[in-house]
Design an enzyme around this catalytic site. Structure first.
Site, PDB file in Angstrom:
ATOM      1  N   ASP A 103      -8.632   9.425  -4.450  1.00  0.00           N
ATOM      2  CA  ASP A 103      -8.438   8.016  -4.805  1.00  0.00           C
ATOM      3  C   ASP A 103      -7.603   7.835  -6.068  1.00  0.00           C
ATOM      4  O   ASP A 103      -7.015   8.784  -6.581  1.00  0.00           O
ATOM      5  CB  ASP A 103      -9.797   7.336  -4.963  1.00  0.00           C
ATOM      6  CG  ASP A 103     -10.513   7.797  -6.217  1.00  0.00           C
ATOM      7  OD1 ASP A 103     -10.282   8.953  -6.638  1.00  0.00           O
ATOM      8  OD2 ASP A 103     -11.287   7.012  -6.785  1.00  0.00           O
TER       9      ASP A 103
ATOM     10  N   LYS B  68     -17.732  12.901 -10.472  1.00  0.00           N
ATOM     11  CA  LYS B  68     -17.441  13.384  -9.132  1.00  0.00           C
ATOM     12  C   LYS B  68     -15.998  13.869  -9.129  1.00  0.00           C
ATOM     13  O   LYS B  68     -15.213  13.498  -9.998  1.00  0.00           O
ATOM     14  CB  LYS B  68     -17.693  12.299  -8.094  1.00  0.00           C
ATOM     15  CG  LYS B  68     -16.987  10.966  -8.306  1.00  0.00           C
ATOM     16  CD  LYS B  68     -17.568   9.975  -7.321  1.00  0.00           C
ATOM     17  CE  LYS B  68     -16.861   8.635  -7.337  1.00  0.00           C
ATOM     18  NZ  LYS B  68     -17.218   7.793  -8.484  1.00  0.00           N
TER      19      LYS B  68
ATOM     20  N   SER C 134     -10.425   2.974 -10.735  1.00  0.00           N
ATOM     21  CA  SER C 134     -10.679   3.840  -9.583  1.00  0.00           C
ATOM     22  C   SER C 134      -9.813   3.501  -8.385  1.00  0.00           C
ATOM     23  O   SER C 134      -8.599   3.518  -8.458  1.00  0.00           O
ATOM     24  CB  SER C 134     -12.168   3.777  -9.251  1.00  0.00           C
ATOM     25  OG  SER C 134     -12.472   4.685  -8.241  1.00  0.00           O
ATOM     26  N   HIS C 135     -10.475   3.137  -7.296  1.00  0.00           N
ATOM     27  CA  HIS C 135      -9.800   2.903  -6.028  1.00  0.00           C
ATOM     28  C   HIS C 135      -9.264   1.477  -5.906  1.00  0.00           C
ATOM     29  O   HIS C 135      -8.670   1.130  -4.898  1.00  0.00           O
ATOM     30  CB  HIS C 135     -10.804   3.144  -4.899  1.00  0.00           C
ATOM     31  CG  HIS C 135     -12.050   2.347  -5.122  1.00  0.00           C
ATOM     32  ND1 HIS C 135     -12.949   2.675  -6.104  1.00  0.00           N
ATOM     33  CD2 HIS C 135     -12.493   1.215  -4.552  1.00  0.00           C
ATOM     34  CE1 HIS C 135     -13.919   1.783  -6.110  1.00  0.00           C
ATOM     35  NE2 HIS C 135     -13.672   0.884  -5.186  1.00  0.00           N
TER      36      HIS C 135
ATOM     37  N   ASP D 189      -8.181   7.485  -9.296  1.00  0.00           N
ATOM     38  CA  ASP D 189      -8.404   8.301 -10.488  1.00  0.00           C
ATOM     39  C   ASP D 189      -8.864   9.719 -10.160  1.00  0.00           C
ATOM     40  O   ASP D 189      -9.276  10.464 -11.059  1.00  0.00           O
ATOM     41  CB  ASP D 189      -9.402   7.625 -11.435  1.00  0.00           C
ATOM     42  CG  ASP D 189     -10.773   7.426 -10.809  1.00  0.00           C
ATOM     43  OD1 ASP D 189     -10.845   7.273  -9.578  1.00  0.00           O
ATOM     44  OD2 ASP D 189     -11.774   7.428 -11.552  1.00  0.00           O
TER      45      ASP D 189
ATOM     46  N   ASP E  55     -11.414  11.010  -8.403  1.00  0.00           N
ATOM     47  CA  ASP E  55     -12.800  11.498  -8.304  1.00  0.00           C
ATOM     48  C   ASP E  55     -13.390  11.359  -6.905  1.00  0.00           C
ATOM     49  O   ASP E  55     -14.428  11.934  -6.617  1.00  0.00           O
ATOM     50  CB  ASP E  55     -13.707  10.858  -9.372  1.00  0.00           C
ATOM     51  CG  ASP E  55     -13.722   9.345  -9.323  1.00  0.00           C
ATOM     52  OD1 ASP E  55     -13.083   8.770  -8.423  1.00  0.00           O
ATOM     53  OD2 ASP E  55     -14.377   8.729 -10.195  1.00  0.00           O
ATOM     54  N   ARG E  56     -12.762  10.585  -6.035  1.00  0.00           N
ATOM     55  CA  ARG E  56     -13.300  10.439  -4.671  1.00  0.00           C
ATOM     56  C   ARG E  56     -12.582  11.362  -3.702  1.00  0.00           C
ATOM     57  O   ARG E  56     -11.449  11.771  -3.964  1.00  0.00           O
ATOM     58  CB  ARG E  56     -13.119   9.002  -4.179  1.00  0.00           C
ATOM     59  CG  ARG E  56     -13.909   8.003  -4.969  1.00  0.00           C
ATOM     60  CD  ARG E  56     -13.801   6.625  -4.349  1.00  0.00           C
ATOM     61  NE  ARG E  56     -14.632   5.706  -5.099  1.00  0.00           N
ATOM     62  CZ  ARG E  56     -15.150   4.588  -4.606  1.00  0.00           C
ATOM     63  NH1 ARG E  56     -14.896   4.234  -3.359  1.00  0.00           N
ATOM     64  NH2 ARG E  56     -15.911   3.818  -5.353  1.00  0.00           N
TER      65      ARG E  56
HETATM   66  C1  G16 Z   1     -18.083   4.137  -8.906  1.00  0.00           C
HETATM   67  C2  G16 Z   1     -19.263   4.941  -9.367  1.00  0.00           C
HETATM   68  C3  G16 Z   1     -19.988   5.523  -8.177  1.00  0.00           C
HETATM   69  C4  G16 Z   1     -20.368   4.427  -7.213  1.00  0.00           C
HETATM   70  C5  G16 Z   1     -19.126   3.651  -6.813  1.00  0.00           C
HETATM   71  C6  G16 Z   1     -19.433   2.450  -5.948  1.00  0.00           C
HETATM   72  O1  G16 Z   1     -17.150   4.990  -8.316  1.00  0.00           O
HETATM   73  O2  G16 Z   1     -18.863   5.997 -10.215  1.00  0.00           O
HETATM   74  O3  G16 Z   1     -21.107   6.182  -8.660  1.00  0.00           O
HETATM   75  O4  G16 Z   1     -20.984   4.958  -6.083  1.00  0.00           O
HETATM   76  O5  G16 Z   1     -18.492   3.164  -7.960  1.00  0.00           O
HETATM   77  O6  G16 Z   1     -20.199   1.563  -6.680  1.00  0.00           O
HETATM   78  P1  G16 Z   1     -20.509   0.119  -6.143  1.00  0.00           P
HETATM   79  O7  G16 Z   1     -21.197   0.315  -4.827  1.00  0.00           O
HETATM   80  O8  G16 Z   1     -21.385  -0.498  -7.194  1.00  0.00           O
HETATM   81  O9  G16 Z   1     -19.192  -0.598  -5.957  1.00  0.00           O
HETATM   82  P2  G16 Z   1     -15.610   4.864  -8.671  1.00  0.00           P
HETATM   83  O10 G16 Z   1     -14.941   5.901  -7.818  1.00  0.00           O
HETATM   84  O11 G16 Z   1     -15.239   3.454  -8.302  1.00  0.00           O
HETATM   85  O12 G16 Z   1     -15.523   5.125 -10.132  1.00  0.00           O
END
Ligand code: G16
Length: 544
Positions: free
Chosen positions: A278, A377, A113-114, A280, A282-283
């Site tokens: 971000d 998302k 992800s990010h 990937d 999704d954000r």
């Molecule tokens: C992932 C999850 C999200 C979550 C986020 C933060 O997002 O898909 O549902 O809100 O992590 O999670 P945490 O607070 O446990 O770090 P992404 O965009 O990183 O795949």
């Protein structure tokens, strides 16, 4: 083409977190590490022989290598067909769409992800099920159990396959199809939003915008949709060529890590609209001129205005938000007379509600918003949703936000992150607050009385599954909240997240600075949780 069986031993650190397994690249580069996890995914699944697997990732370093490994193993394990994004690239929402559109058995998405990328950065892998969404906890638990007892994995002895040209090629007895997922995704967006109206706004001469892809996966999607189909000029699109190291940046669209865009948006001559996505895809982060829309407010505004878009004209069934997300959307749900669900953090918890038709829109404070169109998302979807609203309402982002607060009141909200702190200290902090537990009830801090203090647990209303220990809540009698969680996506030490929220209905107090409006609660959190003491930090790393 020989199928071979390789002996291996379990690794004890392959428990999936909030969103799959995320580790440093070097961890994944250990012999058998990736292969063990992939075989464990397959071992945890049933009846996939001859079926379709979707494979793709956000293009970060190690993506191409991992895809070759996964394809060989998928063929050796008996999948009938693999659909792969061209160049090995699939944004997370596009992967979800491909799984659904092609009725695939499931998909493997490669992304952290990010989190930063590159040889010294992070890598990640997660499994999505046939509804296109992240595997639910019962499957991630089964995968974890398999990682602890694995003794061999299956693969093929074959050269790498060509990932760069659209078309089919055999790999052992499996067929690999390299697909152009960008046009598929663009067409889906065109069914949801009024592209003619957005095109008219963008080309009216009265509107300007910037979109920052942060050198990550959304770039090609943004070029196809925003430039080719909606007519923005190329200078509108920033950092749209994906790079393996995301340009050395931290592709997390928030006020700290998307600094370049934030600087552009906070001047007197700023464009009307700014957005970022971000690593990937999704954000999303939404900005107006001198104006930041919190993800919680964004969810509430999209829900309140959904009827203005073609895709949601018929209304929305319900809204789901993660527990730490502000309650702004709850007020909209109440007014619309629809259901509101509060789930644990993690998109996987929305899947059942979406599948059952109980909710249409979902959102999280962590810059995630999405709907029933996929089961992830979706960053660009949120950007297009906002553009559709702007095209219909012809008001500024700040005016839309202001009038929303006038109607519903404002949920002042902020999240403080303490990144990469000592894991033991963070654990002790959480243990302290957990122990205080119910003894906090009735106590007064900063003129407020605590009504409830607990560790959030969720009972899935569709399948009855229970998820415990999902965040410590301190809720006051006036509805204000402090929530404490340890992140499930970090790869270094621990990341402590503290969420603050309080509601304001007074019309003349709707435009305060959020940190000032929340000062009391921030002080209470320090008093109760002794954050400085346990983290050794004077201030958060990131405030959003
Ligand atoms: C992932 C999850 C999200 C979550 C986020 C933060 O997002 O898909 O549902 O809100 O992590 O999670 P945490 O607070 O446990 O770090 P992404 O965009 O990183 O795949």
């Amino acid at each position: 083409m020989n199928r071979i069986e390789i002996s291996t031993r379990p690794f004890d650190d392959q428990q999936p977190g909030t969103s799959g397994l995320r580790k440093k690249v070097q961890v994944f580069q250990q012999p058998h590490y990736l292969e063990n996890f992939v075989q464990s995914i397959f071992n945890a699944l049933q009846d996939y022989r001859g079926k379709v697997l979707v494979v793709g990732g956000d293009g970060r370093y190690y993506n191409r290598h991992a895809i070759q490994v996964i394809l060989r193993m998928a063929a050796a394990n008996g999948f009938g067909k693999a659909l792969v994004g061209q160049g090995g690239l699939l944004s997370t929402p596009a992967a979800s769409h491909v799984i659904r559109k092609h009725a695939a058995f499931g998909g493997i998405i490669l992304s952290a992800s990010h989190n930063p990328a590159g040889e010294d950065g992070d890598f990640g892998i997660k499994y999505n099920v046939d509804n296109g969404g992240p595997a639910p906890e019962r499957i991630t638990a089964a995968i974890h159990a398999e990682t602890l007892r694995i003794s061999r994995y299956l693969t093929l002895e074959t050269p790498d396959i060509d990932l760069d040209h659209v078309g089919g090629q055999p790999l052992g007895e499996m067929q690999v199809e390299v697909i152009d997922a960008v046009s598929d995704y663009a067409e889906l967006m065109q069914t949801l939003f009024d592209f003619d109206r957005i095109h008219a706004l963008i080309n009216s001469g009265l509107f300007s915008m910037r979109f920052d892809a942060m050198h990550a996966i959304t770039g090609p999607y943004a070029v196809e949709i925003l430039e080719n189909r909606l007519g923005v000029t190329p200078d509108t699109l920033l950092n749209c060529a994906p790079r393996e190291d995301f340009g050395g940046g931290h592709p997390d669209p928030n006020l700290v890590y998307a600094r370049d865009l934030v600087d552009i948006m906070f001047t007197s001559h700023s464009p009307d609209f700014g957005a970022a996505s971000d690593g990937d895809g999704d954000r999303n982060m939404i900005l107006g001129r001198n104006c930041f829309v919190t993800p919680s407010d964004s969810l509430a505004i999209l829900a309140a205005n959904a009827h203005l878009t073609p895709g949601y004209r018929q209304g929305i069934a319900g809204i789901a938000r993660s527990m730490p997300t502000s309650q702004a959307a709850d007020r909209v749900a109440e007014k619309l007379g629809i259901e509101l669900f509060e789930t644990p953090t993690g998109w996987k918890f929305f899947g059942n509600l979406l599948d059952a038709g109980r909710v249409t829109l979902c959102g999280e404070e962590s810059f995630g918003t999405g709907s029933a169109h996929v089961r992830e998302k979706d960053g660009l979807w949120a950007v297009l949703f906002w553009l559709n609203l702007l095209a219909v309402r012809r008001e500024s982002v700040a005016d839309i936000l202001g009038s929303h607060w006038q109607t519903y009141g404002r949920n002042y909200y902020s999240r403080h992150d303490y990144e990469a702190v000592d894991a033991d200290g963070a654990g002790q902090l959480m243990a302290r607050v957990r122990e205080l537990g119910t003894s906090l009830k009735g106590k007064r801090y900063a003129g407020r009385e605590i009504a409830l203090s607990d560790d959030f647990a969720y009972v899935d209303p569709i399948d009855g599954s229970i998820s415990e220990h999902q965040g410590l809540r301190i809720i006051f009698t006036d509805g204000s909240r402090i929530v404490l969680r340890l992140s499930g996506t970090g790869t270094q030490g621990a990341t402590l997240r503290i969420y603050f929220e309080r509601y304001e209905a007074e019309r003349e107090r709707l435009h305060l600075d959020a940190q000032q409006a929340l000062t009391d609660l921030i002080g209470v959190a320090e008093e109760i949780a002794k954050i400085r003491h346990y983290t050794g930090r004077d201030a958060p790393t990131v405030i959003t």
